[in-house]
Design a protein around this motif. Structure first.
Motif, PDB file in Angstrom:
ATOM      1  N   SER A  71       0.844  -1.197   0.000  1.00 25.18           N
ATOM      2  CA  SER A  71       0.000   0.000   0.000  1.00 25.18           C
ATOM      3  C   SER A  71       0.878   1.246   0.000  1.00 25.18           C
ATOM      4  N   ASP A  72       0.255   2.387  -0.193  1.00 24.96           N
ATOM      5  CA  ASP A  72       0.985   3.655  -0.226  1.00 24.96           C
ATOM      6  C   ASP A  72       1.636   3.993   1.112  1.00 24.96           C
ATOM      7  N   ASN A  73       1.080   3.475   2.215  1.00 20.85           N
ATOM      8  CA  ASN A  73       1.656   3.774   3.529  1.00 20.85           C
ATOM      9  C   ASN A  73       2.705   2.739   3.944  1.00 20.85           C
ATOM     10  N   LYS A  74       3.301   2.075   2.955  1.00 14.81           N
ATOM     11  CA  LYS A  74       4.415   1.140   3.166  1.00 14.81           C
ATOM     12  C   LYS A  74       4.045  -0.046   4.042  1.00 14.81           C
ATOM     13  N   VAL A  75       2.857  -0.601   3.802  1.00 16.49           N
ATOM     14  CA  VAL A  75       2.419  -1.805   4.497  1.00 16.49           C
ATOM     15  C   VAL A  75       2.279  -2.918   3.463  1.00 16.49           C
ATOM     16  N   LEU A  76       3.064  -3.960   3.638  1.00 18.34           N
ATOM     17  CA  LEU A  76       3.023  -5.140   2.778  1.00 18.34           C
ATOM     18  C   LEU A  76       2.081  -6.136   3.422  1.00 18.34           C
ATOM     19  N   THR A  77       1.136  -6.684   2.667  1.00 10.36           N
ATOM     20  CA  THR A  77       0.197  -7.653   3.223  1.00 10.36           C
ATOM     21  C   THR A  77       0.376  -9.010   2.552  1.00 10.36           C
ATOM     22  N   LEU A  78       0.336 -10.065   3.362  1.00  4.46           N
ATOM     23  CA  LEU A  78       0.440 -11.437   2.879  1.00  4.46           C
ATOM     24  C   LEU A  78      -0.656 -12.267   3.558  1.00  4.46           C
ATOM     25  N   LYS A  79      -1.375 -13.057   2.789  1.00  4.78           N
ATOM     26  CA  LYS A  79      -2.417 -13.925   3.335  1.00  4.78           C
ATOM     27  C   LYS A  79      -1.795 -15.242   3.802  1.00  4.78           C
ATOM     28  N   ILE A  80      -2.252 -15.739   4.968  1.00  6.08           N
ATOM     29  CA  ILE A  80      -1.828 -17.056   5.450  1.00  6.08           C
ATOM     30  C   ILE A  80      -3.061 -17.855   5.849  1.00  6.08           C
ATOM     31  N   LYS A  81      -2.928 -19.178   5.883  1.00  7.86           N
ATOM     32  CA  LYS A  81      -4.019 -20.060   6.308  1.00  7.86           C
ATOM     33  C   LYS A  81      -3.929 -20.350   7.802  1.00  7.86           C
ATOM     34  N   SER A  82      -2.704 -20.514   8.295  1.00  5.91           N
ATOM     35  CA  SER A  82      -2.446 -20.759   9.714  1.00  5.91           C
ATOM     36  C   SER A  82      -0.936 -20.706   9.912  1.00  5.91           C
ATOM     37  N   GLY A  83      -0.505 -20.830  11.172  1.00  6.24           N
ATOM     38  CA  GLY A  83       0.928 -20.834  11.403  1.00  6.24           C
ATOM     39  C   GLY A  83       1.296 -20.656  12.857  1.00  6.24           C
ATOM     40  N   THR A  84       2.580 -20.483  13.071  1.00  6.98           N
ATOM     41  CA  THR A  84       3.141 -20.246  14.393  1.00  6.98           C
ATOM     42  C   THR A  84       4.132 -19.099  14.276  1.00  6.98           C
ATOM     43  N   LEU A  85       4.111 -18.201  15.254  1.00  9.47           N
ATOM     44  CA  LEU A  85       5.018 -17.066  15.284  1.00  9.47           C
ATOM     45  C   LEU A  85       5.904 -17.183  16.517  1.00  9.47           C
ATOM     46  N   GLU A  86       7.199 -16.956  16.321  1.00  5.97           N
ATOM     47  CA  GLU A  86       8.134 -16.907  17.444  1.00  5.97           C
ATOM     48  C   GLU A  86       8.949 -15.632  17.318  1.00  5.97           C
ATOM     49  N   SER A  87       9.084 -14.901  18.426  1.00  8.30           N
ATOM     50  CA  SER A  87       9.870 -13.675  18.445  1.00  8.30           C
ATOM     51  C   SER A  87      10.836 -13.718  19.617  1.00  8.30           C
ATOM     52  N   LYS A  88      12.098 -13.387  19.328  1.00  8.72           N
ATOM     53  CA  LYS A  88      13.120 -13.331  20.364  1.00  8.72           C
ATOM     54  C   LYS A  88      14.276 -12.485  19.848  1.00  8.72           C
ATOM     55  N   ASP A  89      14.763 -11.570  20.668  1.00  6.33           N
ATOM     56  CA  ASP A  89      15.927 -10.754  20.335  1.00  6.33           C
ATOM     57  C   ASP A  89      15.778 -10.021  18.993  1.00  6.33           C
ATOM     58  N   ASN A  90      14.616  -9.404  18.773  1.00 11.80           N
ATOM     59  CA  ASN A  90      14.335  -8.626  17.570  1.00 11.80           C
ATOM     60  C   ASN A  90      14.348  -9.449  16.280  1.00 11.80           C
ATOM     61  N   LYS A  91      14.128 -10.745  16.375  1.00 13.78           N
ATOM     62  CA  LYS A  91      13.991 -11.597  15.209  1.00 13.78           C
ATOM     63  C   LYS A  91      12.664 -12.338  15.323  1.00 13.78           C
ATOM     64  N   ILE A  92      11.838 -12.217  14.284  1.00 12.57           N
ATOM     65  CA  ILE A  92      10.542 -12.878  14.257  1.00 12.57           C
ATOM     66  C   ILE A  92      10.567 -13.930  13.145  1.00 12.57           C
ATOM     67  N   ILE A  93      10.137 -15.120  13.502  1.00  9.86           N
ATOM     68  CA  ILE A  93      10.027 -16.200  12.516  1.00  9.86           C
ATOM     69  C   ILE A  93       8.575 -16.655  12.505  1.00  9.86           C
ATOM     70  N   ILE A  94       7.987 -16.697  11.313  1.00  6.92           N
ATOM     71  CA  ILE A  94       6.634 -17.231  11.157  1.00  6.92           C
ATOM     72  C   ILE A  94       6.734 -18.493  10.320  1.00  6.92           C
ATOM     73  N   LEU A  95       6.231 -19.593  10.866  1.00  7.18           N
ATOM     74  CA  LEU A  95       6.085 -20.848  10.127  1.00  7.18           C
ATOM     75  C   LEU A  95       4.647 -20.848   9.630  1.00  7.18           C
ATOM     76  N   ALA A  96       4.445 -20.670   8.344  1.00  4.27           N
ATOM     77  CA  ALA A  96       3.106 -20.472   7.783  1.00  4.27           C
ATOM     78  C   ALA A  96       2.685 -21.616   6.878  1.00  4.27           C
ATOM     79  N   ASP A  97       1.384 -21.846   6.875  1.00  4.92           N
ATOM     80  CA  ASP A  97       0.770 -22.809   5.935  1.00  4.92           C
ATOM     81  C   ASP A  97       0.060 -22.043   4.848  1.00  4.92           C
TER      82      ASP A  97
END
Length: 97
Positions: A71-97
């Protein structure tokens, strides 16, 4: 903060970001820089990724099945079906289906 979104087939997204909004099991939530460590289940919905500039994004590195929308306000959107998010020490990992 660094975000990586991976699926069983490939890495879908990998880049520095400013913020992320994800569809959690108990509702949508946002994470900013220096967020506390967290592990969360994700439901079907849209992951909204706030980037500070488009110049550092390499859309050619995205998996061919991913169709991002910027979008114009610099927001990237991605659709997911489900997943798991882990965040630690400024690193985010999403395991997505």
């Amino acid at each position: 903060m660094y975000l990586e979104i991976v699926s069983p087939e490939a890495t879908l997204f990998s880049s520095e970001i400013d913020a992320i909004t994800a569809p959690g099991a108990d509702g949508e939530f946002e994470m900013l820089n220096h967020h506390a460590a967290i592990v969360s289940l994700l439901t079907a919905g849209t992951v909204k990724i706030k980037v500070h500039t488009q110049t550092h994004l390499d859309f050619e590195k995205l998996h061919p099945e991913v169709t991002p929308h910027m979008s114009d306000n610099k927001v990237l959107t991605l659709k997911i079906k489900s997943g798991t998010l882990e965040s630690k020490d400024n690193k985010i990992i999403i395991l997505a289906d």
